[in-house]
Each structure stands twice: as structure tokens, then as C-alpha cells.
Scaffold this active site. Sequence first.
Site, PDB file in Angstrom:
ATOM      1  NE  ARG A  24      -3.696  -1.306   2.468  1.00  0.00           N
ATOM      2  CZ  ARG A  24      -3.836  -1.602   3.756  1.00  0.00           C
ATOM      3  NH1 ARG A  24      -3.666  -0.674   4.676  1.00  0.00           N
ATOM      4  NH2 ARG A  24      -4.149  -2.810   4.130  1.00  0.00           N
ATOM      5  NE  ARG A  71      -7.693   6.407   3.559  1.00  0.00           N
ATOM      6  CZ  ARG A  71      -8.314   6.222   4.727  1.00  0.00           C
ATOM      7  NH1 ARG A  71      -8.774   7.267   5.411  1.00  0.00           N
ATOM      8  NH2 ARG A  71      -8.482   5.007   5.208  1.00  0.00           N
ATOM      9  CG  ASP A 127      -9.313  -1.966  -3.141  1.00  0.00           C
ATOM     10  OD1 ASP A 127      -8.355  -2.417  -2.494  1.00  0.00           O
ATOM     11  OD2 ASP A 127     -10.403  -1.685  -2.605  1.00  0.00           O
ATOM     12  NE  ARG A 162     -10.198   9.016  -3.762  1.00  0.00           N
ATOM     13  CZ  ARG A 162     -10.565   8.407  -2.664  1.00  0.00           C
ATOM     14  NH1 ARG A 162      -9.676   7.774  -1.948  1.00  0.00           N
ATOM     15  NH2 ARG A 162     -11.828   8.402  -2.269  1.00  0.00           N
ATOM     16  CE1 TYR A 222     -12.848  -6.490   0.681  1.00  0.00           C
ATOM     17  CE2 TYR A 222     -11.289  -8.084  -0.187  1.00  0.00           C
ATOM     18  CZ  TYR A 222     -11.549  -6.878   0.446  1.00  0.00           C
ATOM     19  OH  TYR A 222     -10.510  -6.081   0.830  1.00  0.00           O
TER      20      TYR A 222
END
Lengths: 342, 342
Positions: A18, A22, A67, A31, A142
Amino acid sequence: MKAVRREPVDTTPLWIMRQAGRYLPEYQQIRKGKTFLEFCKNPDLAAEATLSAREVLGVDAAILFADLPTILEPLGFGLDYQPGPVIDNPFRIGSTIDDVRELEDVGEMGYVFDTVRKVRKGLPDDIPLIGFAGSPFTLASYAIEGSGSKHYIHVKTLMYSAPELWHEFSSRLARAITKYLIAQLNAGCQCVQLFDSWAGCLGPNDYREFVLPHLKSVIEQVSPHGPVINFLTGNPALLPLCAEAGGEVIGLDWRVDLADGWKMVGHDRAVQGNLEPVVLFAELPTIEARAKAVLDAAAGRPGHIFNLGHGVMPGMNPDHVKALVEIVHEHGSKTNAASDFA
Amino acid sequence: MKAVRREPVDTTPLWIMRQAGRYLPEYQQIRKGKTFLEFCKNPDLAAEATLSAREVLGVDAAILFADLPTILEPLGFGLDYQPGPVIDNPFRIGSTIDDVRELEDVGEMGYVFDTVRKVRKGLPDDIPLIGFAGSPFTLASYAIEGSGSKHYIHVKTLMYSAPELWHEFSSRLARAITKYLIAQLNAGCQCVQLFDSWAGCLGPNDYREFVLPHLKSVIEQVSPHGPVINFLTGNPALLPLCAEAGGEVIGLDWRVDLADGWKMVGHDRAVQGNLEPVVLFAELPTIEARAKAVLDAAAGRPGHIFNLGHGVMPGMNPDHVKALVEIVHEHGSKTNAASDFA
């Protein structure tokens, strides 16, 4: 790539799970004003996020910005981010295999391959690009839980109560993942990672019966197209079975000493890992001491790719991440040939 | 109690973590109209919940109805249930040890000891009553995170950035837990369990440095007053260190095969566990097959206490739990003396 093949290297290579995320102001800037899905599906922006993180940090590989659950969309699942991924139509007891589409045309994931091509163009030739996908178990989780889960009750109940349906569903996912990863390699990735982010909730017998065959099938088919990093988190007791599933590299999380984990998967395999991620919230001397401890555990054995034991987290200081890269490059091991360790 | 001492038994004994809980209609009935804290602090009701669950299920031990974080109140923490436990004044970087009271008078937990006495009166003489507390690490996590946590960022950051404060705080917790468990034994418990429900988020080096000394200190002081079950969940790689911390019995979660886990902690120790809890959501033939697999893994070795690998969950069918009790009693092992396994 030399470390993947357990060849001698000048210093331990590293990338960070990652790494484009963010916590980086560059990412926030790129973004801005986009939803997460819009961003993932925009090859220009996703490529820019991938490239800028690689450059800013000075790591030895780029990892595709994408993702895990997006591959579920062409299988017929409705996906939304609130902000975590949520599936509108989870697969549950009572569902049938006909509720899931077979992925015939991997072109439906074309935005990912476009991103790969754009990144590859912008990346120095000697920097590999790593593609990735969720493992069959993690994608099934998921699709079945529909959102984050603590106890995986729906997943396990489906496994235990409808094992045939579980295996049909996992096979379908495995076929989709196989096509998806091969297409990433064909588009220009040098290596791919399978994330089994959630299989640590299982004991060894369940892993052997419900996870291993499908994971193995993916790896057997993808490996001839490019090396696979098989990453599992959450349960070191599964490592021997995870290694049995295959992969040129086994990714270790921080719950095990790297030396012990490497022993468990076998020294004839490269390993990746495994700094405790939360260490990056501590001060620099602590980061340095802990990174060195991971390097010491690798003991100069060829085939060590440095990484965190899991992804970098929102709120982490980018300067700490950059410092980690410098520490590993400075103190990493110039390794010799594997034969010296025979 | 014979199994705790690894003496021969007629069949494998069992109890079930969280056996008195929301999944039982009898519990719902007793609890009606009370908040969780009111209920915990009412010895009549807490004793009734303890006794009725034991009777309804036919298990071989009663476990005190209480909750882990309540011991934090007399240390100066504000505790509320919303519905999970929330601490009003979490202990964080910037806190000092003076923000936490030393537990001088364990009488502040008097409602728990009153419950123990009431349960002991209502319980057949041959049924042991198990008391319990959170381990220093798990209670520190409650106090520091302040509510449920995924990554334990505050806990680990405090460990890494302020190790002295961590050790001072953990020592204070360890002293309180020691007094609390000895008082439970003095009030009439036959055995106590330490729950390290959250330590599985750590790697072995962190466990050795930050958890083991405090857990060991508690067990060393409590053991002379009564046997201790040392239960850890979340990371089988920690089991050898968990065993090093002590305890007459080591509790195993479901992430490891019972046979492997027992080997890791040593056959000179009793073990407890370790059926995958979610199996209780499946049908009876599955429950039977899986319970037998756990019994098979114990292989008739003396010192096996059957349990789930973690607590029973809300929504589980009480009839399935009762069926499990019958299955274990029917198929459990009549064990011989430990010397037969030398």
C-alpha cells in the site's frame, strides 16, 4: 527480480505494501474530487499514483494502484465504497452458482491493464512493476460477507454447510483471478502478488480443505507467465500449507520471526517481509532498530525482499516511510549465492 | 480438576467459553431490563446466569459471569457499554502513571466475590467454578485503545515510544489482576483463567519483551492459590512463549491443530480447546465430525479439557451447544495416567 530468483544482490531490495495510499500528500492531491472507484478506473490517475509513490519513496519496485474487490464486478457483484468496500448482493447460503458470472472476457478489467501499460512506460527499465489480486479465499470472503467482518460467520457457515457450493464458487473465482493475473503480466508487470489477507481466520485443516486447492490452481497456471508472491496474513501456523500452495516468494506477516517463518516455508524459497507496520508510528531510532532486526533475521541469505508485515496505514508520516527505505538500503545485505548457504 | 492435573479421567471434560451469554434464552430472561453493567454488578442475577447456563448445558464446570474490563473501574477508568465496552479516559501517550490508581483494596470488586460465593452455594460439590480476568496486555489494550480496535495503533505506539511507561502501567495492572484472581480463589473458585484475547496482534519479539514478564508475574503469584488456565488467541507462533509465562493449563484457539499446539507448549502441560467456534452454526453431523477430530487430536493423552477455540457467539442455536456437550461426553477419551505417554 534477482531476489525473487534468490540470486546475489548488492543490497536487500524493498517495496512497501500500500505504498501509494492515503498517507501520502501526493496521493491525496491526485485523488482529489474523485470517488475511490472513479480513481481506480482512471488509468491516467492510477498510473500517476503508482509512479509518484515509487519516486517519492525511492523503493525498488512499483506496485500497481488498484483494489482487491474490483474483479468481483464483472462476476456480477455490485460494489460500492462507504468508504470500505460493500457488496450489494452478497453470495450466501441459498445462493446458487448461477448467481455468479463466469469471467469469459478479462477485457472487462481493461482499465487495470491500461494502467499497467501507462506505468510501465513511465517507469525506469530496471524497476519492476508488481501486479496483484486477492486470493480465491479473500475474494470469496468479500463476496460472501459483503463488508468487513470480525468472525467470518457467513464465510465459514457456507464452507461447512454447503462445501460443494463453496468449491464451485472458489473455482470460479480462481479461474477469474488466473486470467486477471496473466493479463496483468502480459500488459507489462514483472511479477504479481496474491493477497490472502483474511485466510488467517482459519485453522490448518480448513485451510487445507477449502483454500489450498484453489490457491494452488491459480499459482500453477500463473507462474509460467511470471513469478508469484504468495502473501498470507493472520496465522503463522498456516505457513507450511501456504508454501505448499506455491509461489516463487512467500510473503510473511509480522506475527512470526522472519527467521522462523523462512524455516517454515523452506530455504529453497524467497521470502518477503516482515516489519511490524505500527513501528512506522514510532520515532526514527526505533524504526532503525526494528528494521535492522528484520535484516538480521534474514542473515544475508539470498532471496529476501524487505517489506512491512502488512500495508502502510493512513496517518503514517511519509518521512518515516522514506527513512525506512534509506535504512534498508544502507543496512541491507549484499548477499551471496544460495549455494553458500547449502 | 483431574484433567487440570493430568490425572486419569472417565471421559474428556468440557466447558464452553462465554457459555452463559446472549445466545441462551435463559440468559435473556434473567438479564431483561438491566444494562450490562447493572447485571454484572448484581450478584444474585450474575450467579443465576452462571448456574442456569451450567445446568442447561450439562457442562463439567461453571464459569463466573463477569466481564474483563470491569477491573479497570477501581483503577480510575470510566467504563460504559455502547454496547461494547468504551473507556471514557483512555491511557495514551502523554498520560502518566499517576493517572492510574494502584488497586489497594480489592474489596472494590466485592460484587464479583459475592457472585462467586452465591454460585459456589448453588453448585454441586463435584462441579468446579472457574474464575477469570483479562491478562495485563489485554486489559492494557482496553485501557489504551478505549474501544474495539483493528490495528492496536495506540497500544503499540505507546509500547514502542514509551516503553518505560508501558512497563509501569502493565506492572500496575498485573498487581491488580493478581489480587483480583487470588480473591476469586479465596471466595470459592477452584481454578482461574487468564484471557489474553488480543495478544495475537503481536509478533514473538514484542510478546517476549512487553507481555511475557507481566503475565508471568501474575501467574507465579496466583498459581500457589489455585491452578491457572493461560489462554491466548490470535497467533500460534506465540504458544511457546505463552507456555513459558506459565499456567497449569494452556488454552489453544482454533488456528492451530490441537496436536501441534500441544507439542508446542509441551506434553508436560494440560491444554484446553479448540473447536472452531463457527462450527456451531453448522448442522449436527458437521459438529459431531469436527468435535471428534479435536478429540482424536488429543489422542487420549491425559490433561485435555475440551472447549471452543474462542467464545460461543450471539445467534448460535442453544440446541447445537447442548448437542456438542453430549458428543464430547459420549466420544471423549477415558484417559490413562500420563506415565503411559512417557
